[in-house]
Enzyme design. Structure first.
Site, PDB file in Angstrom:
ATOM      1  N   HIS A   1      13.732  61.019  91.721  1.00  0.00           N
ATOM      2  CA  HIS A   1      12.888  60.016  92.388  1.00  0.00           C
ATOM      3  C   HIS A   1      11.902  60.704  93.341  1.00  0.00           C
ATOM      4  CE1 HIS A   1      12.339  56.078  94.693  1.00  0.00           C
ATOM      5  NE2 HIS A   1      11.872  56.981  95.547  1.00  0.00           N
ATOM      6  N   GLU A   2      12.419  61.633  94.157  1.00  0.00           N
ATOM      7  CA  GLU A   2      11.548  62.310  95.138  1.00  0.00           C
ATOM      8  C   GLU A   2      10.532  63.206  94.439  1.00  0.00           C
ATOM      9  OE1 GLU A   2      11.679  61.055  97.942  1.00  0.00           O
ATOM     10  OE2 GLU A   2      13.668  60.156  97.787  1.00  0.00           O
TER      11      GLU A   2
ATOM     12  N   GLN B   1       4.965  60.978 101.541  1.00  0.00           N
ATOM     13  CA  GLN B   1       5.279  59.673 102.147  1.00  0.00           C
ATOM     14  C   GLN B   1       4.944  59.636 103.635  1.00  0.00           C
ATOM     15  OE1 GLN B   1       9.373  59.542 100.142  1.00  0.00           O
ATOM     16  NE2 GLN B   1       8.844  57.394 100.316  1.00  0.00           N
TER      17      GLN B   1
ATOM     18  N   GLY C   1      16.339  59.974 101.135  1.00  0.00           N
ATOM     19  CA  GLY C   1      15.437  60.998 100.616  1.00  0.00           C
ATOM     20  C   GLY C   1      14.013  60.676 101.034  1.00  0.00           C
TER      21      GLY C   1
ATOM     22  N   CYS D   1      12.902  52.459  97.693  1.00  0.00           N
ATOM     23  CA  CYS D   1      12.037  53.533  98.180  1.00  0.00           C
ATOM     24  C   CYS D   1      11.509  53.138  99.553  1.00  0.00           C
ATOM     25  CB  CYS D   1      10.875  53.721  97.211  1.00  0.00           C
ATOM     26  SG  CYS D   1       9.697  54.978  97.713  1.00  0.00           S
ATOM     27  N   LEU D   2      11.454  54.096 100.475  1.00  0.00           N
ATOM     28  CA  LEU D   2      10.962  53.788 101.822  1.00  0.00           C
ATOM     29  C   LEU D   2       9.492  53.368 101.799  1.00  0.00           C
ATOM     30  CD1 LEU D   2      12.704  56.606 103.906  1.00  0.00           C
ATOM     31  CD2 LEU D   2      13.296  54.172 103.799  1.00  0.00           C
TER      32      LEU D   2
ATOM     33  N   HIS E   1       7.479  61.469  93.440  1.00  0.00           N
ATOM     34  CA  HIS E   1       6.497  61.307  94.525  1.00  0.00           C
ATOM     35  C   HIS E   1       5.509  62.477  94.542  1.00  0.00           C
ATOM     36  CE1 HIS E   1       7.755  57.723  96.682  1.00  0.00           C
ATOM     37  NE2 HIS E   1       9.001  58.141  96.771  1.00  0.00           N
TER      38      HIS E   1
HETATM   39 NI    NI Z   1      10.693  56.950  97.252  1.00  0.00          NI
END
Ligand code: NI
Length: 178
Positions: free
Chosen positions: A137-138, A52, A47, A95-96, A141
């Site tokens: 989660h997304e 991001q 995701g 998380c990335l 962000h």
């Molecule tokens: Ni994330």
């Protein structure tokens, strides 16, 4: 399509609130979604929110296909949670933008969503399991919230120290590569 650099915490841009897409979903939005998907696959991740890659707009891409399954990209423009279950479930999140750090976060087990898809059509959908975890989660962000913000202060500060050290080490390595 193009790969975009992924912002790594602590980065003040990850703390900002993303703005809704006003008006129709355009080819420019679709180009951003294509870039985001390619960037997410390359990372690899399941995701990614637009912020991001530095774009403060309410767009998310996701692919929850398991290894060996055909790709199943999904796109969410202006997602909203219409309902969330009282029942919660814990999940070990990563998380990335927070590399190498994983910890358990407790979130509603099921949610009802409304969003616009890649074509701009409005969709309502129920999510559970990994889909419910990932979309929540997304969507965090989009509000400038990282999964670290759900952890205890002690755990969050220790994670941020690790991230800062990793960034410093990476910068030093680059210097040595002159
Ligand atoms: Ni994330």
């Amino acid at each position: 399509m193009a790969l975009r650099p992924i912002l790594i915490a602590p980065d003040p841009r990850l703390k900002q609130k993303s703005a809704p897409v006003e008006g129709p979903v355009t080819d420019a939005h679709r180009a951003l979604m294509d870039d985001m998907l390619e960037t997410m696959y390359a990372a690899p991740g399941i995701g990614l929110a637009a912020i991001q890659v530095g774009e403060p707009v309410r767009i998310i891409v996701m692919d929850l296909a398991r290894e060996g399954e055909p790709p199943a990209p999904r796109y969410f423009v202006n997602p909203q949670i219409l309902w969330a279950s009282e029942e919660t479930q814990p999940y070990e999140e990563g998380c990335l933008s927070v590399p190498e750090i994983f910890d358990e976060v407790e979130r509603p087990a099921r949610v009802k969503l409304r969003y616009r898809n890649y074509s701009g059509d409005e969709v309502e959908e129920d999510a559970e399991g990994l889909f419910a975890v990932c979309i929540q989660h997304e969507m965090d962000h989009l509000e400038g919230v990282l999964f670290l913000d759900h952890l205890s202060r002690l755990k969050r500060e220790s994670a941020l120290r690790k991230l800062k050290k990793a960034k410093k080490d990476a910068a030093e390595t680059l210097q040595h590569r002159l």
